[in-house]
Design an enzyme around this catalytic site. Structure first.
Site, mmCIF file in Angstrom:
data_model
loop_
_atom_site.group_PDB
_atom_site.id
_atom_site.type_symbol
_atom_site.label_atom_id
_atom_site.label_comp_id
_atom_site.label_asym_id
_atom_site.label_seq_id
_atom_site.Cartn_x
_atom_site.Cartn_y
_atom_site.Cartn_z
ATOM 1 N N GLU A 100 0.469 -1.514 0.406
ATOM 2 C CA GLU A 100 -0.137 0.000 0.089
ATOM 3 C C GLU A 100 0.629 1.211 -0.233
ATOM 4 O OE1 GLU A 100 -4.249 -1.687 1.883
ATOM 5 O OE2 GLU A 100 -2.274 -0.551 3.391
ATOM 6 N N CYS A 341 -0.710 6.589 9.673
ATOM 7 C CA CYS A 341 0.191 6.264 10.055
ATOM 8 C C CYS A 341 0.421 4.556 10.897
ATOM 9 C CB CYS A 341 1.511 7.357 10.595
ATOM 10 S SG CYS A 341 2.919 6.950 11.371
#
EC number: 2.1.1.192
Length: 355
Positions: A100, A341
């Site tokens: 990703e 994150c």
């Protein structure tokens, strides 16, 4: 450095290192050396995604390349869009692995967060990627093509920044990561200034020192997450091999060698590392004018941790600044599509293709 790490430190040209299969085909055909430069400029500079787009090559050569070498080594399977404009890209490698990539829009900036490994071996306890384990390293083309694909998707807007903060520990794939970054930086390639490229590491001391000695002006961020040794070992297994004093010696070497700002990443975990004593210890530990603390509230993953409240995070930031720390509280982006994150885990790898 303009000519790509002094042509891979006076070794083979960067184009040959980046496109070895193309180089082999051209050599077999007896093509002149400039053909490789044409291919490299088309793929890395003009962002061609198919051989039919490389008009600078003769038709016969394009046809042979199409039959033997993929013009792209990644398949873009899905783009997810968050409410805040963040985009998450699901790619598949040619051997079937999912990775990703994230694009984060901010005012005039378009930042791409790229992956360097399929999974991650570091096993940080609060990170979804760490739960995957490690499948393999990505090759330089697989790393750089993430940026190329995003650039094609957002055109005519331009990619302005690249951060190596996606899946994987880039310093465990050092050679391929640096090769990809040099292609992104190379004026004959993607032509992105080195100061707009940043690499994040969990704290591999020998590689931090090596990175400091590289000729390019890439930025560096170190994942710290706590100033206390035993706590860091519980959160980040790498700390058992690289204790904080050793890590800080490498950090000092980096700033003295490069004279560039060094960023420390710190994910605020509720009731774990968000107390005022942590802020006070950080102020002692990060006592250098070139050190900067980036605070980030924990983004949900099924790891058992929870996020520090927004109020607590602001209090932590205020205390850190009162103690003289250069610090920023970064906003979380793309949480609703698990693009923030610590959330990258390719969970939707089996979902139907969507654009």
């Amino acid at each position: 450095m303009g000519l790509a790490g002094a042509q891979e430190r006076a070794g083979r040209p960067l184009a040959a290192e980046f496109l070895p299969e193309v180089e082999e085909v051209l050599a077999e055909r007896g093509e002149p050396p400039y053909r490789l430069r044409q291919v490299y400029a088309a793929l890395a500079g003009s962002l061609a995604s198919g051989w039919d787009e490389v008009a600078s090559l003769p038709k016969g050569l394009r046809e042979e390349l199409a039959g033997r070498v993929p013009a792209s080594v990644l398949e873009l399977r899905r783009i997810s869009r968050a409410r805040d404009g963040t985009r998450k890209y699901l790619f598949f490698t040619r051997d079937g692995h999912a990775i990703e990539t994230v694009m984060i829009p901010e005012r005039s900036r378009r930042t791409v967060c790229i992956s360097t490994q399929v999974g991650c071996p570091m096993a940080c306890t609060f990170c979804a990627t760490g739960l995957l384990g490690i499948k393999r390293n990505l090759k330089a083309r697989e790393i750089a093509e993430q940026v190329f694909a995003v650039a094609r998707d957002i055109a005519p807007e331009r990619v302005t920044n690249v951060v190596v903060m996606g899946m994987g520990e880039p310093f465990l794939n050092y050679r391929e990561t640096l090769r990809a970054l040099r292609v992104l930086n190379d004026r004959r390639g993607f032509n992105l200034a080195a100061r707009h490229i940043a690499v994040s590491t969990s704290g591999l001391v020998d590689k931090i020192r090596r990175f400091a000695d590289e000729p390019e002006q890439f930025h560096l961020a170190i994942s710290l997450h706590t100033p206390f040794e035993e706590e860091r070992r519980r959160l980040m297994p790498v700390a058992a091999r690289h204790p904080i004093p050793e890590l800080m010696n490498a950090a000092r070497y980096y700033v003295e060698r490069t004279r560039r700002k060094l960023f420390f990443e710190y994910t605020l975990l509720a009731g774990v590392n968000d107390r005022m004593r942590h802020a006070e210890a950080l102020a002692e530990l990060l006592d250098h004018p070139l050190y900067h603390l980036n605070l980030l509230r924990f983004n949900w993953t099924d790891t058992g941790f929870s996020a520090t409240s927004a109020r607590r995070a602001k209090e932590f930031l205020r205390r850190a600044r009162e103690l003289g720390l250069s610090a920023t509280l970064r906003p979380s982006r793309g949480q609703d599509i698990e693009a923030a994150c610590g959330q990258l885990a390719a969970r939707d790898a089996r979902s139907p293709t969507a654009r």
